[in-house]
Design a protein around this motif. Structure first.
Motif, PDB file in Angstrom:
ATOM      1  N   VAL A   1       0.870  -1.401   0.048  1.00  0.00           N
ATOM      2  CA  VAL A   1      -0.564   0.037   0.060  1.00  0.00           C
ATOM      3  C   VAL A   1       0.624   1.414   0.057  1.00  0.00           C
ATOM      4  O   VAL A   1       0.671   1.802  -1.071  1.00  0.00           O
ATOM      5  CB  VAL A   1      -0.788   0.059   1.464  1.00  0.00           C
ATOM      6  CG1 VAL A   1      -1.553   1.359   1.018  1.00  0.00           C
ATOM      7  CG2 VAL A   1      -2.362  -1.280   1.077  1.00  0.00           C
ATOM      8  N   SER A   2       1.971   0.755   0.547  1.00  0.00           N
ATOM      9  CA  SER A   2       2.936   2.503   1.210  1.00  0.00           C
ATOM     10  C   SER A   2       3.652   2.535  -0.287  1.00  0.00           C
ATOM     11  O   SER A   2       3.426   4.033  -1.479  1.00  0.00           O
ATOM     12  CB  SER A   2       4.029   1.978   1.691  1.00  0.00           C
ATOM     13  OG  SER A   2       5.151   2.814   1.631  1.00  0.00           O
ATOM     14  N   ARG A   3       3.666   1.664  -1.526  1.00  0.00           N
ATOM     15  CA  ARG A   3       4.522   2.067  -2.458  1.00  0.00           C
ATOM     16  C   ARG A   3       3.279   1.896  -3.387  1.00  0.00           C
ATOM     17  O   ARG A   3       3.467   2.987  -4.580  1.00  0.00           O
ATOM     18  CB  ARG A   3       4.936   0.745  -2.868  1.00  0.00           C
ATOM     19  CG  ARG A   3       6.074   0.973  -4.644  1.00  0.00           C
ATOM     20  CD  ARG A   3       6.854  -0.487  -4.739  1.00  0.00           C
ATOM     21  NE  ARG A   3       8.259  -0.358  -3.832  1.00  0.00           N
ATOM     22  CZ  ARG A   3       8.761  -0.965  -4.421  1.00  0.00           C
ATOM     23  NH1 ARG A   3       9.208  -1.377  -5.225  1.00  0.00           N
ATOM     24  NH2 ARG A   3      10.029  -0.517  -3.171  1.00  0.00           N
ATOM     25  N   PHE A   4       2.159   1.944  -3.017  1.00  0.00           N
ATOM     26  CA  PHE A   4       1.013   2.133  -4.063  1.00  0.00           C
ATOM     27  C   PHE A   4       0.852   3.728  -4.007  1.00  0.00           C
ATOM     28  O   PHE A   4       0.980   4.581  -5.395  1.00  0.00           O
ATOM     29  CB  PHE A   4      -0.135   0.893  -3.992  1.00  0.00           C
ATOM     30  CG  PHE A   4      -1.441   1.433  -5.046  1.00  0.00           C
ATOM     31  CD1 PHE A   4      -1.088   1.344  -6.672  1.00  0.00           C
ATOM     32  CD2 PHE A   4      -2.621   1.930  -4.723  1.00  0.00           C
ATOM     33  CE1 PHE A   4      -2.012   1.804  -7.043  1.00  0.00           C
ATOM     34  CE2 PHE A   4      -3.251   2.718  -4.973  1.00  0.00           C
ATOM     35  CZ  PHE A   4      -3.133   2.267  -6.869  1.00  0.00           C
ATOM     36  N   VAL A   5       0.582   3.817  -2.495  1.00  0.00           N
ATOM     37  CA  VAL A   5       0.520   5.010  -2.285  1.00  0.00           C
ATOM     38  C   VAL A   5       1.546   6.457  -3.004  1.00  0.00           C
ATOM     39  O   VAL A   5       1.380   7.518  -3.686  1.00  0.00           O
ATOM     40  CB  VAL A   5       0.011   5.677  -1.445  1.00  0.00           C
ATOM     41  CG1 VAL A   5       0.093   7.037  -0.916  1.00  0.00           C
ATOM     42  CG2 VAL A   5      -0.657   4.614  -0.738  1.00  0.00           C
ATOM     43  N   GLY A   6       2.718   6.171  -2.927  1.00  0.00           N
ATOM     44  CA  GLY A   6       4.015   6.001  -3.826  1.00  0.00           C
ATOM     45  C   GLY A   6       3.366   7.017  -4.968  1.00  0.00           C
ATOM     46  O   GLY A   6       4.139   8.081  -5.736  1.00  0.00           O
ATOM     47  N   GLU A   7       3.461   5.474  -5.854  1.00  0.00           N
ATOM     48  CA  GLU A   7       3.703   5.672  -7.106  1.00  0.00           C
ATOM     49  C   GLU A   7       2.535   6.629  -7.746  1.00  0.00           C
ATOM     50  O   GLU A   7       2.518   7.542  -9.096  1.00  0.00           O
ATOM     51  CB  GLU A   7       2.889   4.544  -7.639  1.00  0.00           C
ATOM     52  CG  GLU A   7       4.667   3.526  -7.770  1.00  0.00           C
ATOM     53  CD  GLU A   7       4.379   1.477  -8.137  1.00  0.00           C
ATOM     54  OE1 GLU A   7       3.140   1.397  -8.426  1.00  0.00           O
ATOM     55  OE2 GLU A   7       5.005   1.245  -8.082  1.00  0.00           O
ATOM     56  N   LEU A   8       0.919   6.750  -6.677  1.00  0.00           N
ATOM     57  CA  LEU A   8       0.093   7.845  -7.257  1.00  0.00           C
ATOM     58  C   LEU A   8       0.420   8.693  -7.078  1.00  0.00           C
ATOM     59  O   LEU A   8       0.173   9.978  -7.913  1.00  0.00           O
ATOM     60  CB  LEU A   8      -1.183   7.223  -6.415  1.00  0.00           C
ATOM     61  CG  LEU A   8      -1.795   6.153  -6.556  1.00  0.00           C
ATOM     62  CD1 LEU A   8      -2.816   5.516  -5.933  1.00  0.00           C
ATOM     63  CD2 LEU A   8      -2.584   6.378  -7.743  1.00  0.00           C
ATOM     64  N   LEU A   9       1.454   9.369  -5.887  1.00  0.00           N
ATOM     65  CA  LEU A   9       1.747  10.816  -5.435  1.00  0.00           C
ATOM     66  C   LEU A   9       2.557  11.407  -6.939  1.00  0.00           C
ATOM     67  O   LEU A   9       2.733  12.926  -7.385  1.00  0.00           O
ATOM     68  CB  LEU A   9       2.207  10.829  -4.088  1.00  0.00           C
ATOM     69  CG  LEU A   9       1.334  10.640  -3.619  1.00  0.00           C
ATOM     70  CD1 LEU A   9       1.450  10.693  -1.890  1.00  0.00           C
ATOM     71  CD2 LEU A   9       0.101  12.363  -3.390  1.00  0.00           C
ATOM     72  N   LYS A  10       3.804  10.419  -7.288  1.00  0.00           N
ATOM     73  CA  LYS A  10       4.039  10.609  -8.242  1.00  0.00           C
ATOM     74  C   LYS A  10       3.904  11.216  -9.340  1.00  0.00           C
ATOM     75  O   LYS A  10       4.559  11.796  -9.948  1.00  0.00           O
ATOM     76  CB  LYS A  10       5.563   9.342  -8.280  1.00  0.00           C
ATOM     77  CG  LYS A  10       6.968   9.837  -9.056  1.00  0.00           C
ATOM     78  CD  LYS A  10       7.881   8.444  -9.189  1.00  0.00           C
ATOM     79  CE  LYS A  10       8.685   8.978  -9.644  1.00  0.00           C
ATOM     80  NZ  LYS A  10       9.637   7.629  -9.952  1.00  0.00           N
ATOM     81  N   GLU A  11       3.017   9.956  -9.868  1.00  0.00           N
ATOM     82  CA  GLU A  11       1.985  10.361 -10.892  1.00  0.00           C
ATOM     83  C   GLU A  11       1.539  11.423 -10.559  1.00  0.00           C
ATOM     84  O   GLU A  11       1.472  12.198 -12.109  1.00  0.00           O
ATOM     85  CB  GLU A  11       0.875   9.482 -11.820  1.00  0.00           C
ATOM     86  CG  GLU A  11       1.907   7.698 -11.600  1.00  0.00           C
ATOM     87  CD  GLU A  11       0.325   7.230 -12.109  1.00  0.00           C
ATOM     88  OE1 GLU A  11      -0.454   6.998 -12.267  1.00  0.00           O
ATOM     89  OE2 GLU A  11       1.372   4.933 -11.676  1.00  0.00           O
ATOM     90  N   LYS A  12       0.835  12.131  -9.974  1.00  0.00           N
ATOM     91  CA  LYS A  12      -0.018  13.025  -9.917  1.00  0.00           C
ATOM     92  C   LYS A  12       1.350  14.219  -9.990  1.00  0.00           C
ATOM     93  O   LYS A  12       0.324  15.390 -10.473  1.00  0.00           O
ATOM     94  CB  LYS A  12      -0.283  13.438  -8.614  1.00  0.00           C
ATOM     95  CG  LYS A  12      -1.676  13.910  -8.525  1.00  0.00           C
ATOM     96  CD  LYS A  12      -1.515  15.767  -7.750  1.00  0.00           C
ATOM     97  CE  LYS A  12      -2.605  16.441  -7.133  1.00  0.00           C
ATOM     98  NZ  LYS A  12      -2.399  17.324  -8.122  1.00  0.00           N
ATOM     99  N   PHE A  13       2.402  13.991  -8.815  1.00  0.00           N
ATOM    100  CA  PHE A  13       2.748  15.798  -9.133  1.00  0.00           C
ATOM    101  C   PHE A  13       3.727  15.778 -10.249  1.00  0.00           C
ATOM    102  O   PHE A  13       4.372  16.800 -11.190  1.00  0.00           O
ATOM    103  CB  PHE A  13       3.846  15.150  -8.810  1.00  0.00           C
ATOM    104  CG  PHE A  13       4.071  15.711  -6.899  1.00  0.00           C
ATOM    105  CD1 PHE A  13       2.612  16.309  -6.472  1.00  0.00           C
ATOM    106  CD2 PHE A  13       4.225  14.613  -5.950  1.00  0.00           C
ATOM    107  CE1 PHE A  13       2.480  16.524  -5.268  1.00  0.00           C
ATOM    108  CE2 PHE A  13       3.354  15.002  -4.589  1.00  0.00           C
ATOM    109  CZ  PHE A  13       2.560  15.551  -4.176  1.00  0.00           C
TER     110      PHE A  13
END
Length: 83
Positions: free
Chosen positions: A27-39
């Motif tokens: 979950v941690s990595r998934f949230v990190g990837e989502l934030l990276k894509e958004k930024f």
């Protein structure tokens, strides 16, 4: 790596866990990837806006390929219907 605590409703967290599991990541990595894509999307938008506004107004239109002149604004809007 620093930790981050998030607060969300149970339905959202359940969906987050399921989506992370289907991708076989935490979950941690998934949230990190989502934030990276958004930024990255935000950065791309900001670059596009900066590029657009840096060009300035177009005073002279580009010439046509066939050599004809573009109509003037008055010619475009000089219609009997508008009188």
């Amino acid at each position: 790596m620093p930790n981050l605590t998030i607060t969300a409703d149970e339905t959202t967290l359940r969906r987050l866990r399921v989506e992370a599991a289907t991708r076989n990541i935490s979950v941690s990595r998934f949230v990190g990837e989502l934030l990276k894509e958004k930024f990255a999307a935000d950065d791309a938008y900001e670059c596009a806006m900066t590029d657009f506004f840096s060009r300035g107004p177009y005073l002279e239109p580009e010439p046509r390929d066939d050599g004809r002149a573009w109509p003037s604004r008055d010619e475009l809007y000089d219609r009997k219907v508008l009188r």
